[in-house]
Each structure stands twice: as structure tokens, then as C-alpha cells.
Motif scaffolding. Structure first.
Motif, mmCIF file in Angstrom:
data_model
loop_
_atom_site.group_PDB
_atom_site.id
_atom_site.type_symbol
_atom_site.label_atom_id
_atom_site.label_comp_id
_atom_site.label_asym_id
_atom_site.label_seq_id
_atom_site.Cartn_x
_atom_site.Cartn_y
_atom_site.Cartn_z
ATOM 1 N N THR A 175 42.383 36.996 38.525
ATOM 2 C CA THR A 175 42.593 38.422 38.815
ATOM 3 C C THR A 175 43.009 39.216 37.593
ATOM 4 O O THR A 175 43.161 40.425 37.671
ATOM 5 C CB THR A 175 43.666 38.589 39.901
ATOM 6 O OG1 THR A 175 44.896 37.996 39.438
ATOM 7 C CG2 THR A 175 43.240 37.913 41.200
ATOM 8 N N ARG A 176 43.186 38.535 36.468
ATOM 9 C CA ARG A 176 43.642 39.260 35.285
ATOM 10 C C ARG A 176 42.591 40.267 34.807
ATOM 11 O O ARG A 176 42.916 41.369 34.387
ATOM 12 C CB ARG A 176 43.975 38.283 34.158
ATOM 13 C CG ARG A 176 45.249 37.478 34.405
ATOM 14 C CD ARG A 176 45.505 36.507 33.291
ATOM 15 N NE ARG A 176 44.423 35.504 33.230
ATOM 16 C CZ ARG A 176 44.361 34.558 32.292
ATOM 17 N NH1 ARG A 176 45.274 34.499 31.347
ATOM 18 N NH2 ARG A 176 43.372 33.676 32.299
ATOM 19 N N SER A 177 41.315 39.875 34.871
ATOM 20 C CA SER A 177 40.271 40.794 34.437
ATOM 21 C C SER A 177 40.206 42.004 35.343
ATOM 22 O O SER A 177 39.991 43.129 34.900
ATOM 23 C CB SER A 177 38.923 40.080 34.410
ATOM 24 O OG SER A 177 38.621 39.583 35.713
ATOM 25 N N LEU A 178 40.380 41.785 36.659
ATOM 26 C CA LEU A 178 40.357 42.896 37.610
ATOM 27 C C LEU A 178 41.534 43.835 37.379
ATOM 28 O O LEU A 178 41.382 45.055 37.396
ATOM 29 C CB LEU A 178 40.388 42.360 39.045
ATOM 30 C CG LEU A 178 40.340 43.403 40.167
ATOM 31 C CD1 LEU A 178 39.066 44.238 40.036
ATOM 32 C CD2 LEU A 178 40.414 42.735 41.528
ATOM 33 N N ALA A 179 42.714 43.263 37.143
ATOM 34 C CA ALA A 179 43.892 44.092 36.886
ATOM 35 C C ALA A 179 43.730 44.881 35.598
ATOM 36 O O ALA A 179 44.089 46.060 35.517
ATOM 37 C CB ALA A 179 45.140 43.214 36.817
ATOM 38 N N GLY A 180 43.136 44.241 34.600
ATOM 39 C CA GLY A 180 42.913 44.949 33.347
ATOM 40 C C GLY A 180 41.918 46.079 33.496
ATOM 41 O O GLY A 180 42.069 47.145 32.909
ATOM 42 N N LEU A 181 40.881 45.818 34.325
ATOM 43 C CA LEU A 181 39.889 46.866 34.572
ATOM 44 C C LEU A 181 40.519 48.058 35.270
ATOM 45 O O LEU A 181 40.260 49.216 34.919
ATOM 46 C CB LEU A 181 38.751 46.296 35.413
ATOM 47 C CG LEU A 181 37.609 47.264 35.774
ATOM 48 C CD1 LEU A 181 36.939 47.767 34.493
ATOM 49 C CD2 LEU A 181 36.594 46.578 36.677
ATOM 50 N N ARG A 182 41.357 47.773 36.282
ATOM 51 C CA ARG A 182 42.024 48.857 36.993
ATOM 52 C C ARG A 182 42.964 49.635 36.075
ATOM 53 O O ARG A 182 43.039 50.861 36.138
ATOM 54 C CB ARG A 182 42.797 48.305 38.187
ATOM 55 C CG ARG A 182 41.898 47.791 39.306
ATOM 56 C CD ARG A 182 42.713 47.192 40.425
ATOM 57 N NE ARG A 182 41.859 46.754 41.528
ATOM 58 C CZ ARG A 182 42.300 46.094 42.591
ATOM 59 N NH1 ARG A 182 43.602 45.790 42.693
ATOM 60 N NH2 ARG A 182 41.472 45.743 43.551
ATOM 61 N N ALA A 183 43.700 48.889 35.242
ATOM 62 C CA ALA A 183 44.604 49.557 34.304
ATOM 63 C C ALA A 183 43.831 50.432 33.325
ATOM 64 O O ALA A 183 44.254 51.537 32.979
ATOM 65 C CB ALA A 183 45.438 48.520 33.558
ATOM 66 N N GLY A 184 42.671 49.919 32.885
ATOM 67 C CA GLY A 184 41.861 50.705 31.969
ATOM 68 C C GLY A 184 41.335 51.971 32.613
ATOM 69 O O GLY A 184 41.323 53.038 31.996
ATOM 70 N N ARG A 185 40.924 51.854 33.886
ATOM 71 C CA ARG A 185 40.449 53.043 34.591
ATOM 72 C C ARG A 185 41.575 54.049 34.793
ATOM 73 O O ARG A 185 41.378 55.258 34.651
ATOM 74 C CB ARG A 185 39.866 52.638 35.945
ATOM 75 C CG ARG A 185 38.524 51.924 35.841
ATOM 76 C CD ARG A 185 38.012 51.525 37.211
ATOM 77 N NE ARG A 185 36.706 50.888 37.140
ATOM 78 C CZ ARG A 185 36.075 50.365 38.183
ATOM 79 N NH1 ARG A 185 36.654 50.402 39.383
ATOM 80 N NH2 ARG A 185 34.887 49.814 38.039
ATOM 81 N N ALA A 186 42.761 53.532 35.163
ATOM 82 C CA ALA A 186 43.909 54.426 35.360
ATOM 83 C C ALA A 186 44.263 55.147 34.063
ATOM 84 O O ALA A 186 44.547 56.352 34.058
ATOM 85 C CB ALA A 186 45.103 53.638 35.870
ATOM 86 N N ALA A 187 44.233 54.397 32.952
ATOM 87 C CA ALA A 187 44.533 55.027 31.663
ATOM 88 C C ALA A 187 43.481 56.065 31.303
ATOM 89 O O ALA A 187 43.794 57.126 30.757
ATOM 90 C CB ALA A 187 44.626 53.962 30.574
ATOM 91 N N HIS A 188 42.212 55.745 31.624
ATOM 92 C CA HIS A 188 41.135 56.696 31.334
ATOM 93 C C HIS A 188 41.298 57.978 32.146
ATOM 94 O O HIS A 188 41.156 59.087 31.617
ATOM 95 C CB HIS A 188 39.787 56.040 31.652
ATOM 96 C CG HIS A 188 38.612 56.936 31.422
ATOM 97 N ND1 HIS A 188 38.188 57.302 30.160
ATOM 98 C CD2 HIS A 188 37.775 57.558 32.298
ATOM 99 C CE1 HIS A 188 37.147 58.104 30.261
ATOM 100 N NE2 HIS A 188 36.874 58.278 31.550
ATOM 101 N N ILE A 189 41.605 57.826 33.451
ATOM 102 C CA ILE A 189 41.802 58.998 34.309
ATOM 103 C C ILE A 189 43.008 59.804 33.841
ATOM 104 O O ILE A 189 42.973 61.036 33.783
ATOM 105 C CB ILE A 189 41.979 58.559 35.775
ATOM 106 C CG1 ILE A 189 40.678 57.939 36.302
ATOM 107 C CG2 ILE A 189 42.391 59.736 36.655
ATOM 108 C CD1 ILE A 189 40.809 57.339 37.681
ATOM 109 N N MET A 190 44.083 59.102 33.508
ATOM 110 C CA MET A 190 45.285 59.795 33.041
ATOM 111 C C MET A 190 45.013 60.535 31.736
ATOM 112 O O MET A 190 45.487 61.658 31.529
ATOM 113 C CB MET A 190 46.426 58.794 32.844
ATOM 114 C CG MET A 190 47.740 59.429 32.398
ATOM 115 S SD MET A 190 48.380 60.617 33.602
ATOM 116 C CE MET A 190 48.794 59.518 34.944
#
Length: 211
Positions: A21-36
Motif C-alpha cells: 500500500t505504500r505506492s498507493l499512499a504515495g500516489l494519494r499524497a502526491g495528488r493531495a500535494a498537487h491539489i493543494m
């Protein structure tokens, strides 16, 4: 016959195991950072724009355009003017005051505080003195006084800004004052830095897409 592809040392370690799940969590974090990253500049601009607009209406406008702002404290004029609404009033000659106008004046009793009510009758004496009777739209009875309009001008309500008075009152709280004192400069610096750095980030993205 099967063929074996050469694998560089350590290449397999770069791929996450199945179900990791680390890749999925990283993807979500990256999307959140991009949106922010996209939202934050607009949020800062919105806050700064609102602050400038409020400052212009309350501080600059009265000096340039000659109007005044008043905060409604009671519900006597509801629903047209509710408690916490800010009224914008402009001066008019007392000879122009007519029935139906909503005016702001000093009531002639008690502490002579300001009152904003609707004119229900106007009388002009031989010497030019103008007296009025008023009533709040939400009140059942006419105000129990007759007011003499002093000076040459009266103030008529021209516009109402809903809820702005609540915001002004909140901004006067000591805690909020301290936050604004230190937070506003920080917000401004952050907005300036984001404005400066944004083109650089765009250039880097373009270079990555081209490569």
C-alpha cells in the motif's frame, strides 16, 4: 525455447511487492500535494482580495465618496436590515426627506444614540425646521418621539451589506487582532513567494514533459 532477459542488479528491489500500500499512499499524497499547490495560491488571492475590498469599503470609500457605514444592532428593521448588517448611508438635504425613506439620525431622548428607521411623517415649520416621525419595519408602533433633524443634512440608507458587522466585531476580538497582526504579513509574504516561484515550477514541468 525460452529466453531470459538480463536484469540489472537491484532492479527488482525498485518494484513494490504485490499488495503493498505504500505506492498507493504515495500516489494519494502526491495528488493531495498537487491539489493543494494549485488551490493555495487562489485561496491566498481570495483572502487578500476580500481584505482589500473590506478595507476599501470601510476606510477608503467614506473619504473619497462621502458615504458613511453603520452597523445595525437591533432587529427593528428586519427583514430588510438584520442585526449585524452594515448599512451605507449618504447625506441628503433635510428638505429632501420624504415619507418612506429609511434614514439614520440621533433620537431625541435618553442617550441620543443613532437609530435607523423608516420615515412615516414629515413636517416643515415656517422657519425651515424639519421634524419627522419614524417607525421600525418590524415594530408594531411608531417611535414614541418626534425628532427634529439638526443641521443641513440627513443620512439616507442607500445599501445594505449582510453580516459584515459580525465580521467586524469578530476582527476586534483580541485573539483575532493578534492573529491578523502576525498572520497578515506572513500571508502576504507567502503570496509573493508563490507568485515568484510559480513560473519556475511551470518551466520544470515543461522540461520533464519534453524529456
Amino acid at each position: 525455447m525460452s529466453a531470459t532477459l538480463p536484469v540489472a542488479p537491484g532492479a527488482a528491489a525498485q518494484l513494490p511487492p504485490a499488495g503493498d500500500t505504500r505506492s498507493l499512499a504515495g500516489l494519494r499524497a502526491g495528488r493531495a500535494a498537487h491539489i493543494m499547490g494549485r488551490t493555495a495560491p487562489w485561496l491566498v488571492r481570495g483572502v487578500m482580495g476580500l481584505a482589500v475590498l473590506i478595507f476599501a469599503v470601510l476606510a477608503v470609500g467614506p473619504h473619497l465618496l462621502g458615504y458613511r457605514t453603520m452597523t445595525m444592532l437591533t432587529a427593528s428593521m428586519a427583514p430588510e436590515i438584520d442585526p449585524g448588517d452594515v448599512t451605507i448611508v449618504t447625506p441628503i438635504a433635510i428638505s429632501e426627506v420624504t415619507e418612506g425613506m429609511v434614514i439614520t439620525y440621533h433620537k431625541p431622548i435618553e442617550d441620543h444614540s443613532l437609530v435607523t428607521h423608516r420615515v412615516v411623517s414629515v413636517e416643515t415649520a415656517a422657519d425651515g425646521t424639519v421634524t419627522v416621525q419614524t417607525k421600525g419595519d418590524a415594530n408594531e408602533a411608531i417611535d414614541p418621539w418626534t425628532a427634529t433633524l439638526e443641521g443641513d443634512t440627513a443620512y439616507e440608507v442607500r445599501a445594505v451589506i449582510p453580516e459584515l458587522g459580525h465580521l467586524i466585531q469578530a476582527l476586534r476580538a483580541p485573539v483575532v487582532t493578534q492573529v491578523l497582526l502576525y498572520g497578515a504579513p506572513t500571508l502576504l509574504v507567502g503570496w509573493v513567494l508563490m507568485t515568484i516561484w510559480r513560473p519556475a515550477r511551470t518551466d520544470e514541468t515543461d522540461e520533464e514533459e519534453q524529456s
